[in-house]
Design a protein around this motif. Structure first.
Motif, PDB file in Angstrom:
ATOM      1  N   ASN A  92       0.823  -1.207   0.000  1.00  0.00           N
ATOM      2  CA  ASN A  92       0.000   0.000   0.000  1.00  0.00           C
ATOM      3  C   ASN A  92       0.858   1.258   0.000  1.00  0.00           C
ATOM      4  N   ILE A  93       1.869   1.297   0.848  1.00  0.00           N
ATOM      5  CA  ILE A  93       2.730   2.481   0.918  1.00  0.00           C
ATOM      6  C   ILE A  93       3.494   2.657  -0.397  1.00  0.00           C
ATOM      7  N   LEU A  94       3.984   1.563  -0.960  1.00  0.00           N
ATOM      8  CA  LEU A  94       4.665   1.646  -2.257  1.00  0.00           C
ATOM      9  C   LEU A  94       3.726   2.191  -3.335  1.00  0.00           C
ATOM     10  N   SER A  95       2.457   1.791  -3.294  1.00  0.00           N
ATOM     11  CA  SER A  95       1.507   2.284  -4.299  1.00  0.00           C
ATOM     12  C   SER A  95       1.308   3.794  -4.189  1.00  0.00           C
ATOM     13  N   VAL A  96       1.345   4.334  -2.969  1.00  0.00           N
ATOM     14  CA  VAL A  96       1.240   5.790  -2.793  1.00  0.00           C
ATOM     15  C   VAL A  96       2.449   6.477  -3.430  1.00  0.00           C
ATOM     16  N   PHE A  97       3.640   5.924  -3.193  1.00  0.00           N
ATOM     17  CA  PHE A  97       4.835   6.507  -3.803  1.00  0.00           C
ATOM     18  C   PHE A  97       4.782   6.428  -5.323  1.00  0.00           C
ATOM     19  N   VAL A  98       4.282   5.326  -5.863  1.00  0.00           N
ATOM     20  CA  VAL A  98       4.180   5.186  -7.319  1.00  0.00           C
ATOM     21  C   VAL A  98       3.211   6.213  -7.891  1.00  0.00           C
ATOM     22  N   VAL A  99       2.030   6.335  -7.307  1.00  0.00           N
ATOM     23  CA  VAL A  99       1.036   7.293  -7.801  1.00  0.00           C
ATOM     24  C   VAL A  99       1.563   8.715  -7.690  1.00  0.00           C
ATOM     25  N   ASN A 100       2.131   9.075  -6.533  1.00  0.00           N
ATOM     26  CA  ASN A 100       2.665  10.431  -6.375  1.00  0.00           C
ATOM     27  C   ASN A 100       3.808  10.700  -7.346  1.00  0.00           C
ATOM     28  N   SER A 101       4.673   9.715  -7.555  1.00  0.00           N
ATOM     29  CA  SER A 101       5.784   9.887  -8.502  1.00  0.00           C
ATOM     30  C   SER A 101       5.272  10.070  -9.920  1.00  0.00           C
ATOM     31  N   MET A 102       4.228   9.345 -10.281  1.00  0.00           N
ATOM     32  CA  MET A 102       3.657   9.486 -11.618  1.00  0.00           C
ATOM     33  C   MET A 102       2.988  10.844 -11.802  1.00  0.00           C
ATOM     34  N   ILE A 103       2.423  11.396 -10.747  1.00  0.00           N
ATOM     35  CA  ILE A 103       1.837  12.741 -10.825  1.00  0.00           C
ATOM     36  C   ILE A 103       2.948  13.774 -10.984  1.00  0.00           C
ATOM     37  N   VAL A 104       3.994  13.653 -10.179  1.00  0.00           N
ATOM     38  CA  VAL A 104       5.130  14.588 -10.258  1.00  0.00           C
ATOM     39  C   VAL A 104       5.787  14.518 -11.633  1.00  0.00           C
ATOM     40  N   ALA A 105       5.890  13.307 -12.209  1.00  0.00           N
ATOM     41  CA  ALA A 105       6.520  13.128 -13.516  1.00  0.00           C
ATOM     42  C   ALA A 105       5.604  13.561 -14.664  1.00  0.00           C
ATOM     43  N   GLY A 106       4.369  13.898 -14.368  1.00  0.00           N
ATOM     44  CA  GLY A 106       3.438  14.327 -15.404  1.00  0.00           C
ATOM     45  C   GLY A 106       2.763  13.182 -16.139  1.00  0.00           C
ATOM     46  N   ILE A 107       2.938  11.964 -15.664  1.00  0.00           N
ATOM     47  CA  ILE A 107       2.305  10.795 -16.291  1.00  0.00           C
ATOM     48  C   ILE A 107       0.823  10.750 -15.942  1.00  0.00           C
ATOM     49  N   LEU A 108       0.505  11.051 -14.697  1.00  0.00           N
ATOM     50  CA  LEU A 108      -0.880  11.134 -14.242  1.00  0.00           C
ATOM     51  C   LEU A 108      -1.206  12.596 -13.947  1.00  0.00           C
ATOM     52  N   PRO A 109      -2.447  13.007 -14.200  1.00  0.00           N
ATOM     53  CA  PRO A 109      -2.827  14.384 -13.876  1.00  0.00           C
ATOM     54  C   PRO A 109      -3.118  14.539 -12.383  1.00  0.00           C
ATOM     55  N   GLU A 110      -3.049  15.760 -11.914  1.00  0.00           N
ATOM     56  CA  GLU A 110      -3.509  16.034 -10.545  1.00  0.00           C
ATOM     57  C   GLU A 110      -5.031  16.000 -10.595  1.00  0.00           C
ATOM     58  N   HIS A 111      -5.603  14.989  -9.980  1.00  0.00           N
ATOM     59  CA  HIS A 111      -7.047  14.798 -10.042  1.00  0.00           C
ATOM     60  C   HIS A 111      -7.542  14.256  -8.713  1.00  0.00           C
ATOM     61  N   ILE A 112      -8.776  14.564  -8.391  1.00  0.00           N
ATOM     62  CA  ILE A 112      -9.379  14.140  -7.128  1.00  0.00           C
ATOM     63  C   ILE A 112      -9.377  12.609  -6.990  1.00  0.00           C
ATOM     64  N   ILE A 113      -9.453  11.894  -8.100  1.00  0.00           N
ATOM     65  CA  ILE A 113      -9.445  10.426  -8.051  1.00  0.00           C
ATOM     66  C   ILE A 113      -8.136   9.925  -7.437  1.00  0.00           C
ATOM     67  N   PHE A 114      -7.015  10.505  -7.858  1.00  0.00           N
ATOM     68  CA  PHE A 114      -5.721  10.078  -7.331  1.00  0.00           C
ATOM     69  C   PHE A 114      -5.523  10.574  -5.900  1.00  0.00           C
ATOM     70  N   TYR A 115      -6.087  11.728  -5.584  1.00  0.00           N
ATOM     71  CA  TYR A 115      -6.081  12.202  -4.207  1.00  0.00           C
ATOM     72  C   TYR A 115      -6.827  11.209  -3.319  1.00  0.00           C
ATOM     73  N   ASN A 116      -8.005  10.773  -3.788  1.00  0.00           N
ATOM     74  CA  ASN A 116      -8.782   9.802  -3.018  1.00  0.00           C
ATOM     75  C   ASN A 116      -8.059   8.464  -2.908  1.00  0.00           C
TER      76      ASN A 116
END
Length: 159
Positions: A92-116
């Motif tokens: 679970n903690i690794l998944s948070v780092f992956v999602v946050n890293s993908m947002i920082v890298a511009g792969i994923l957008p900053e969106h409420i879904i990823f915040y949730n």
């Protein structure tokens, strides 16, 4: 502010994101069971069984409760059980780092879904590490570690 327009995000989070986080958690347990030479099955949800996909069983109320069953381990030690019990939290903690890293890298957008996703994951980790018994047969992961050191080998299933 939370409005009626936000309800779709809430239901998407409850019915899709939370079960996905649960699967990530259970896959963490299953990964460490595999590392220590065992096999596992896990159940997502409660109520009437809907279907199986390999070792995963899905039940009608799929967004509530889950557990993992351990079959015999090849390397059956306290260290193995501790890592298996912490495996869900680690994933679970690794998944948070992956999602946050993908947002920082511009792969994923900053969106409420990823915040949730991150919010529900932290929530899930908190209750996994909160030393409590959800029922007589289902301790939190940290409570199962406590039981392991106090009474010996842990009991199945793992939440």
């Amino acid at each position: 502010m939370f409005t009626l327009e936000d309800m779709w995000v809430f239901f998407l989070s409850l019915l899709v994101i939370l079960p996905f986080i649960t699967m990530v958690h259970q896959l963490g347990h299953a990964f460490f069971i595999w590392v220590f030479g065992g096999k596992s099955t896990f159940t997502i949800g409660t109520g009437k069984k809907l279907f199986n996909i390999g070792p995963m069983e899905f039940r009608r109320i799929y967004f509530w409760h889950s557990f993992c069953q351990i079959e015999k381990l090849k390397w059956d030690t306290k260290t193995a059980h501790v890592l298996i019990l912490l495996g869900g939290t680690i994933f679970n903690i690794l998944s948070v780092f992956v999602v946050n890293s993908m947002i920082v890298a511009g792969i994923l957008p900053e969106h409420i879904i990823f915040y949730n996703f991150v919010y529900f994951t932290i929530y899930f980790v908190f209750f996994s590490l909160f030393p409590a018994r959800f029922s007589e047969d289902h301790p939190s992961d940290l409570m199962a570690i406590y039981d392991l050191f106090k009474y010996g080998k842990g009991k199945d299933p793992i939440d």
